[in-house]
Design a protein around this motif. Structure first.
Motif, short mmCIF file in Angstrom:
data_model
loop_
_atom_site.label_atom_id
_atom_site.label_comp_id
_atom_site.label_asym_id
_atom_site.label_seq_id
_atom_site.Cartn_x
_atom_site.Cartn_y
_atom_site.Cartn_z
N HIS A 20 38.13 -52.43 -55.34
CA HIS A 20 36.98 -51.65 -54.89
C HIS A 20 37.37 -50.80 -53.69
N ASP A 21 37.02 -49.53 -53.76
CA ASP A 21 37.17 -48.63 -52.62
C ASP A 21 35.78 -48.16 -52.23
N SER A 22 35.34 -48.49 -51.02
CA SER A 22 34.00 -48.09 -50.60
C SER A 22 33.88 -46.58 -50.45
N ASP A 23 35.00 -45.91 -50.17
CA ASP A 23 35.07 -44.44 -50.17
C ASP A 23 36.31 -44.08 -50.96
N GLY A 24 36.11 -43.86 -52.26
CA GLY A 24 37.24 -43.68 -53.16
C GLY A 24 37.35 -42.27 -53.69
N LEU A 25 38.48 -42.00 -54.34
CA LEU A 25 38.72 -40.71 -54.98
C LEU A 25 39.29 -40.97 -56.38
N LEU A 26 38.69 -40.34 -57.37
CA LEU A 26 39.16 -40.40 -58.75
C LEU A 26 39.62 -39.01 -59.15
N VAL A 27 40.89 -38.89 -59.54
CA VAL A 27 41.45 -37.60 -59.92
C VAL A 27 41.82 -37.64 -61.40
N THR A 28 41.40 -36.61 -62.16
CA THR A 28 41.66 -36.58 -63.60
C THR A 28 42.26 -35.25 -64.01
N GLN A 29 42.85 -35.25 -65.22
CA GLN A 29 43.42 -34.03 -65.77
C GLN A 29 43.46 -34.14 -67.28
N ARG A 30 43.19 -33.04 -67.98
CA ARG A 30 43.25 -33.05 -69.44
C ARG A 30 44.69 -33.01 -69.92
N ASP A 31 44.96 -33.80 -71.01
CA ASP A 31 46.29 -33.77 -71.60
C ASP A 31 46.33 -32.71 -72.70
N ALA A 32 47.44 -32.63 -73.42
CA ALA A 32 47.61 -31.60 -74.44
C ALA A 32 46.61 -31.73 -75.56
N ALA A 33 46.09 -32.94 -75.80
CA ALA A 33 45.11 -33.15 -76.86
C ALA A 33 43.68 -32.90 -76.40
N GLY A 34 43.52 -32.54 -75.14
CA GLY A 34 42.19 -32.26 -74.63
C GLY A 34 41.47 -33.47 -74.09
N VAL A 35 42.15 -34.60 -73.98
CA VAL A 35 41.55 -35.81 -73.43
C VAL A 35 41.78 -35.85 -71.93
N ARG A 36 40.71 -36.03 -71.17
CA ARG A 36 40.85 -36.11 -69.72
C ARG A 36 41.32 -37.51 -69.35
N ILE A 177 37.93 -49.36 -102.84
CA ILE A 177 38.35 -47.96 -102.98
C ILE A 177 37.72 -47.10 -101.89
N ASP A 178 36.42 -47.31 -101.68
CA ASP A 178 35.71 -46.54 -100.65
C ASP A 178 36.28 -46.84 -99.26
N THR A 179 36.59 -48.10 -99.00
CA THR A 179 37.13 -48.46 -97.69
C THR A 179 38.45 -47.76 -97.44
N GLU A 180 39.33 -47.78 -98.40
CA GLU A 180 40.63 -47.12 -98.21
C GLU A 180 40.46 -45.62 -98.02
N ALA A 181 39.55 -45.02 -98.78
CA ALA A 181 39.32 -43.58 -98.63
C ALA A 181 38.80 -43.25 -97.23
N LEU A 182 37.93 -44.09 -96.71
CA LEU A 182 37.39 -43.87 -95.37
C LEU A 182 38.46 -44.07 -94.29
N ILE A 183 39.34 -45.03 -94.50
CA ILE A 183 40.47 -45.22 -93.57
C ILE A 183 41.29 -43.94 -93.50
N LYS A 184 41.64 -43.42 -94.66
CA LYS A 184 42.48 -42.22 -94.71
C LYS A 184 41.77 -41.00 -94.12
N LYS A 185 40.45 -40.96 -94.27
CA LYS A 185 39.69 -39.81 -93.80
C LYS A 185 39.47 -39.82 -92.29
N TRP A 186 39.24 -41.01 -91.70
CA TRP A 186 38.76 -41.06 -90.34
C TRP A 186 39.67 -41.77 -89.33
N HIS A 187 40.46 -42.72 -89.75
CA HIS A 187 41.21 -43.51 -88.76
C HIS A 187 42.22 -42.65 -88.02
N GLY A 188 42.15 -42.67 -86.69
CA GLY A 188 43.09 -41.92 -85.87
C GLY A 188 42.72 -40.47 -85.65
N VAL A 189 41.57 -40.04 -86.18
CA VAL A 189 41.11 -38.68 -85.94
C VAL A 189 40.46 -38.63 -84.55
#
Length: 432
Positions: A20-36, A177-189
């Motif tokens: 815990h910092d009672s007076d803290g500073l949080l510094v952020t920056q976006r990466d190449a994928a656009g995630v801060r 079949i539906d589960t595998e299709a959904l894995i391929k469509k969405w996982h890791g996107v």
């Protein structure tokens, strides 16, 4: 471009201890994928000279904390929250299944998904492991909405090919079949992940569970989620359907569904051999105190989970759970911890510290999801999901927190007296 926020700051070290910092500073920056991501976090006095050129948002009187992680929630049960029932099985029959049948309609699924994701963010939840229904359209709707908002969300289509009414029961082969299709469509996107999702053992045939286990082996990076040992009637039913398995939990192990990134909700009525199985397979428990109290299921044995240690974290379990609010969940977990266990091996209660409760809903939950160092914390390298909390959000809370002399007193006051009004802002690391 870097960006900074100045306020009190809460995060956790590698051992789960609050910093815990009672007076803290949080510094952020976006990466190449656009995630801060977090670049630095600590004392303002220490970090300010190094980041003197970075634009700073000053938030006096506020606390910046990691975004909350909800380890188990049902987005299709949004409209059954607060429905009266005698217990788990009647509640499913009379409320849950009829409402879930409506999710065959993509428009209905999309409308609920939008409201659901809005509620998560409004309550400060930035990562969630979520059940959909048995309809693939329900999965598509939720992932589409979460992707638009930049949420980190893990979800999956329910597998339930027996003991389920028309409208939610699926067909064994097509469900896989539906589960595998959904894995391929969405996982890791973007920040999305897929979870193979048997509803619970009694609503799946052996063939469906075997198929789910085969998919889990084929796609080791995806998650697995289901329910176990929540209710004594459910346990008896599961044991009758799978008499060759040592315990209800062992049913999942016997079908290849216990491993790292497997999460089982409730885990109330356990013996130590079940706890050891969780530990040895690196499987995690999602502890759902408000739904356990609401449905009269019993209390999770926190002391047992420390005696035979296995990963666990907190969850809302909406709609059996009674609130999206992490403060309500942490408060209920404290009450449940203090109560004597009602499991198969009754034990005296324990007092969970406020720091521990907070960890179980942030960095500890992230660790249980195999996302340690990714979310749930504000250490350098983490995705910068965070909440801005107002300790003076209500008159009583302001009066109490003004007298807090330690971090524990501050956090405990927020847990006991807080709700969604405390969450002044939720910052999502991939939000546009």
């Amino acid at each position: 471009m870097q960006q900074a926020w100045r306020a009190a700051l809460l995060r956790f070290d590698a051992h789960g201890q609050a910093v815990h910092d009672s007076d803290g500073l949080l510094v952020t920056q976006r990466d190449a994928a656009g995630v801060r991501r977090v670049v630095a976090a600590g004392s303002h006095a220490t970090l300010a000279p190094q980041f003197a050129q970075v634009p700073v948002t000053h938030l006096p009187g506020r606390l910046i904390a990691p975004g909350f992680v909800d380890m188990h929630v049902h987005y299709p049960q949004l409209d059954v929250i607060g429905s009266p029932a005698d217990g788990l099985l009647p509640w499913l029959e009379h409320y849950t299944f009829p409402h879930e049948a409506r999710f065959a309609d993509p428009a209905h699924a999309a409308e609920v998904a939008a409201f659901f994701c809005g509620e998560l963010a409004r309550h400060g939840v930035t990562t969630a492991l979520t059940f959909c229904t048995s309809h693939p359209a329900s999965v598509d709707a939720l992932f589409t909405e979460a992707q638009t908002r930049g949420l980190r969300l893990i979800a999956g289509k329910c597998l339930q090919d027996r003991h389920s009414p028309d409208g939610v029961r699926d067909e064994t082969g097509q469900s896989l079949i539906d589960t595998e299709a959904l894995i391929k469509k969405w996982h890791g996107v973007d920040r999305l992940g897929y979870a193979i999702t048997p509803r619970f053992a009694p609503t799946s045939t052996e063939a469906q569970l075997r198929g789910a286990g085969a998919l889990a082996a084929q796609y080791p990076a995806v998650w697995i989620q289901s329910h176990v040992a929540e209710n004594v009637d459910e346990i008896a039913w599961a044991r009758a359907l799978f008499p060759d398995s040592r315990s209800y939990l062992a049913i999942y192990a016997d079908h290849g569904l216990m491993r790292r990134r497997a999460v089982y909700a409730h885990c109330i009525h356990f013996h130590d051999d079940d706890r050891a199985l969780m530990r040895d397979t690196h499987t995690a428990a999602a502890v759902c105190p408000t739904s356990n109290l609401f449905l009269g299921s019993g209390f999770f044995d926190f002391a047992g989970a420390e005696r035979v240690p296995f990963a666990h974290g907190l969850a809302s379990d909406v709609g059996g759970g009674t609130s999206f609010s992490p403060f309500v969940t942490m408060r209920a977990a404290y009450f449940a911890g203090r109560a004597a266990s009602t499991g198969v091996e009754p034990k005296p209660g324990i007092s969970l510290s406020p720091e521990r409760l907070w960890w179980l809903h942030t960095a500890g939950a992230a660790r249980a999801l195999d996302l340690q160092g990714v979310v749930g914390n504000l250490q350098p390298g983490c995705e910068a999901d965070f909440v801005v909390l107002n300790p003076g959000a209500t008159p009583l809370l302001a009066r109490r927190t003004a007298q807090a002399e330690t971090l524990a007193e501050l956090l405990f006051a927020l847990i006991v007296l807080g709700d969604d009004r405390v969450v002044e802002r939720t910052v999502i690391s991939q939000a546009k």
